[in-house]
Design a protein around this motif. Structure first.
Motif, short mmCIF file in Angstrom:
data_model
loop_
_atom_site.label_atom_id
_atom_site.label_comp_id
_atom_site.label_asym_id
_atom_site.label_seq_id
_atom_site.Cartn_x
_atom_site.Cartn_y
_atom_site.Cartn_z
N VAL A 96 0.49 -1.23 0.33
CA VAL A 96 -0.11 -0.12 0.36
C VAL A 96 1.24 0.72 -0.75
O VAL A 96 0.40 2.45 -0.02
N ALA A 97 1.56 1.27 0.06
CA ALA A 97 3.10 2.58 0.77
C ALA A 97 3.50 2.58 -0.60
O ALA A 97 3.63 4.07 -0.59
N LEU A 98 3.07 2.28 -2.00
CA LEU A 98 3.97 2.23 -2.82
C LEU A 98 2.59 3.46 -3.51
O LEU A 98 2.90 4.84 -4.54
N TRP A 99 1.04 3.59 -2.93
CA TRP A 99 0.01 4.37 -3.50
C TRP A 99 -0.02 5.55 -2.27
O TRP A 99 -0.42 6.44 -2.33
N LYS A 100 1.07 5.60 -1.42
CA LYS A 100 1.28 6.27 -0.36
C LYS A 100 0.86 8.22 -0.83
O LYS A 100 1.86 8.50 -1.75
N GLY A 101 -0.01 8.89 -0.66
CA GLY A 101 -0.52 10.26 -0.74
C GLY A 101 -0.52 10.47 -2.70
O GLY A 101 -1.00 11.61 -3.01
N ASN A 102 -1.57 9.37 -2.85
CA ASN A 102 -2.23 9.30 -4.18
C ASN A 102 -3.68 10.09 -3.32
O ASN A 102 -4.32 10.83 -4.56
N GLY A 103 -4.06 9.69 -2.67
CA GLY A 103 -5.34 10.49 -2.71
C GLY A 103 -5.15 11.79 -2.76
O GLY A 103 -6.72 12.49 -3.41
N THR A 104 -4.58 12.56 -2.17
CA THR A 104 -4.21 13.97 -2.42
C THR A 104 -4.56 14.03 -3.82
O THR A 104 -5.28 15.32 -4.35
N SER A 105 -3.47 13.12 -4.68
CA SER A 105 -3.43 13.69 -6.05
C SER A 105 -4.22 12.95 -6.48
O SER A 105 -4.82 14.36 -8.05
N VAL A 106 -5.00 12.52 -6.29
CA VAL A 106 -6.74 12.40 -7.04
C VAL A 106 -7.16 12.83 -7.30
O VAL A 106 -8.53 13.99 -7.57
N LEU A 107 -7.55 14.05 -5.44
CA LEU A 107 -8.34 15.11 -5.95
C LEU A 107 -8.80 16.12 -6.51
O LEU A 107 -9.43 17.55 -6.89
N HIS A 108 -6.91 16.46 -6.51
CA HIS A 108 -6.24 17.03 -7.44
C HIS A 108 -7.46 16.91 -9.34
O HIS A 108 -7.28 17.46 -9.87
N ARG A 109 -6.80 15.46 -9.08
CA ARG A 109 -6.80 15.26 -10.51
C ARG A 109 -8.36 15.03 -11.39
O ARG A 109 -8.51 15.54 -12.49
N PHE A 110 -8.96 14.88 -10.33
CA PHE A 110 -10.51 14.32 -10.21
C PHE A 110 -11.31 15.66 -11.04
O PHE A 110 -11.28 15.75 -12.85
N PRO A 111 -11.07 17.42 -11.05
CA PRO A 111 -11.76 17.98 -11.71
C PRO A 111 -10.93 18.53 -12.88
O PRO A 111 -10.92 19.12 -13.50
N TYR A 112 -9.17 17.94 -13.02
CA TYR A 112 -8.48 18.85 -13.82
C TYR A 112 -8.86 18.07 -14.73
O TYR A 112 -9.08 18.48 -16.38
#
Length: 120
Positions: A96-112
């Motif tokens: 799971v550590a490979l995806w650490k911080g991915n939630g924040t990136s997805v929050l930015h990426r979705f509307p973009y």
């Protein structure tokens, strides 16, 4: 012949304004729904792509930061290759550590991604 054309035009039923408005309202709802689908699909596509590539992004960032904070004597403690880097991340924090911080990136990426997909 002119009278035939006039009589055929007058024989057609007249549309009321309310039926015209209902038809346009229905088309407006369909259009709004299509726009919402486009936005949603763009957001999901961008978020999925970001999630798939997240382990590579995480490893790249760790390599960049590690070189700034590590002295030469501690250098081998992290990793010198991608394979070693992935191994160390999994060893220290699990898969799971490979995806650490991915939630924040997805929050930015979705509307973009949603807006980019909708506009283009």
């Amino acid at each position: 012949m002119m009278s035939d054309a006039k009589s055929s035009m007058t024989n057609q039923p007249k549309r009321s304004r309310s039926s015209f408005r209902q038809k346009n309202a229905k088309n407006g709802n369909n259009r709004a729904m299509e726009n919402a689908k486009q936005l949603f699909c763009g957001g999901v596509a961008g978020s999925t792509a970001k999630t798939v590539t997240a382990p590579f992004s995480r490893l790249t960032i760790l390599f960049q930061v590690h070189s700034l904070v590590t002295s030469k004597q501690n250098r081998p403690k992290f990793a010198m290759s991608f394979r070693e880097g992935f191994g160390k991340i999994v060893e220290r924090g699990g898969i799971v550590a490979l995806w650490k911080g991915n939630g924040t990136s997805v929050l930015h990426r979705f509307p973009y991604s949603a807006i980019n997909f909708f506009v283009y």
